[in-house]
Design an enzyme around this catalytic site. Structure first.
Site, short mmCIF file in Angstrom:
data_model
loop_
_atom_site.label_atom_id
_atom_site.label_comp_id
_atom_site.label_asym_id
_atom_site.label_seq_id
_atom_site.Cartn_x
_atom_site.Cartn_y
_atom_site.Cartn_z
N ASN A 53 -36.98 -42.26 15.70
CA ASN A 53 -35.70 -42.41 15.94
C ASN A 53 -35.57 -42.10 17.11
OD1 ASN A 53 -32.84 -42.15 15.96
ND2 ASN A 53 -32.91 -40.52 14.70
N LYS B 41 -32.92 -42.18 19.29
CA LYS B 41 -31.45 -41.57 19.34
C LYS B 41 -31.15 -42.19 20.69
CE LYS B 41 -32.68 -37.83 16.56
NZ LYS B 41 -32.43 -36.12 16.28
N HIS C 165 -27.44 -40.61 9.11
CA HIS C 165 -28.33 -39.56 9.89
C HIS C 165 -27.22 -38.65 9.92
CE1 HIS C 165 -30.11 -37.28 13.03
NE2 HIS C 165 -31.23 -37.78 12.67
N GLU D 136 -26.58 -36.47 12.30
CA GLU D 136 -25.91 -36.68 13.88
C GLU D 136 -24.64 -37.52 13.72
OE1 GLU D 136 -29.09 -37.25 16.24
OE2 GLU D 136 -29.83 -35.07 15.96
N GLU E 274 -33.82 -34.74 5.51
CA GLU E 274 -33.63 -34.20 7.05
C GLU E 274 -32.97 -32.96 6.79
OE1 GLU E 274 -34.98 -37.10 10.31
OE2 GLU E 274 -32.91 -37.34 10.14
N GLY F 237 -34.32 -31.08 15.70
CA GLY F 237 -34.44 -30.80 17.29
C GLY F 237 -34.29 -29.65 17.60
N SER G 124 -38.07 -32.01 13.25
CA SER G 124 -39.30 -31.40 14.15
C SER G 124 -40.64 -31.77 13.74
CB SER G 124 -38.84 -29.95 14.18
OG SER G 124 -37.69 -29.46 14.98
#
Ligand code: PGA
Length: 268
Positions: free
Chosen positions: A9, A11, A95, A97, A182, A188, A228
């Site tokens: 991904n 991003k 996701h 985010e 996730e 991150g 991660s």
């Protein structure tokens, strides 16, 4: 036997030329593992160039999101058929985010700004349904925040996100889906979820699917871990019973790291 799926991904990273360069660098690693689905999810702006770059290789193209309407007055949105037209085969949906749940706190994202990232289980469900109809494989992301984990709510949050995502989707369509566990606190942050715990929660996703659709569908669904994932923790994660692959952010931006994660996939 479920096929391992390693997806990058990207991003909001990579210009067109950078995307093409990275894909070219990844080709040997993908070619070395015909038993693994290798997916790259560049930003929309690089998809067309990426389509040409992956041609003749086994690398599959994914998008980072998709809208559920086929066309219309939806400024900024991208319809499923616009993606399949570009050779896109998979789409990340839900996701954290896009749900407005950030692993790394954004100091200037106050409540007003966070409303911009307003994904809910209901919109995730619409996107999954539209993606399936268009022939895209959704990668549906679920996961708890740190506060939810500390409150002991991990399993209930994950199970209810799975149930919400799958609402009114028939069994025949669910078997081909990919889920990604996730944990938001691991995205991150460099804070990886311990492999045994990641495997346990991936098992919760599988048993939630099983409770809705029965054991055959639960066995068929693929569940990735994301958060991660790095070359040095990939083999431990990918060797676990319920972890069928990885959804990789930061480490997918460097060819050597992503190649090492692909290579760490268990064989046979
Ligand atoms: P990360 O991101 O690997 O950088 O933690 C994973 C993701 O958000 O999919």
């Amino acid at each position: 036997m479920r096929r391992t799926i390693i997806a990058g991904n990207w991003k909001m990273h990579k210009t067109v030329s950078e995307a093409v360069f990275l894909i070219d660098e990844l080709k040997p690693a993908a070619a070395a593992r015909p038993d693994v689905d290798v997916v790259v999810c560049p930003p929309y702006t690089a998809l067309d160039a990426a389509r040409r770059a992956v041609e003749g290789s086994a690398i599959l193209l994914g998008a980072q999101d998709v809208f559920w309407k086929a066309s219309g007055a939806y400024t900024s949105q991208i319809a499923p058929a616009m993606l399949t037209d570009l050779g896109v085969r998979l789409a990340i949906v839900g996701h954290s985010e896009t749900r407005g749940r950030f692993g790394v706190p954004e100091p200037d994202f106050d409540a007003d700004v966070l409303r911009h990232f307003g994904e809910t289980d209901a919109t995730v469900n619409r996107k999954i349904r539209a993606a399936i109809v268009a022939g895209l494989t959704p990668i549906c992301c679920v996961g708890e925040t740190l506060a939810e984990r500390q409150a002991g709510a991990t399993d209930s949050v994950v199970a209810s996100q799975v149930e919400g995502a799958l609402k009114e989707i028939p069994a025949a369509q669910v078997a081909g889906l990919v889920f990604a566990y996730e944990p938001v606190w691991a995205i991150g942050t460099g804070e990886v979820c311990e492999a045994a715990e990641a495997n346990r929660v991936c098992g919760v996703i599988r048993s939630t699917v099983g409770a809705m659709y029965g054991p055959d569908v639960a066995e068929a669904v693929r569940v990735q871990y994301g958060g991660s994932v790095k070359p040095d923790n990939a083999a431990d994660l990918l060797g676990r019973e319920h972890i069928d692959g990885a959804l990789v952010g930061g480490a997918a931006l460097k060819a050597a790291d992503f190649a090492a994660i692909i290579a760490a996939s268990p064989t046979g």
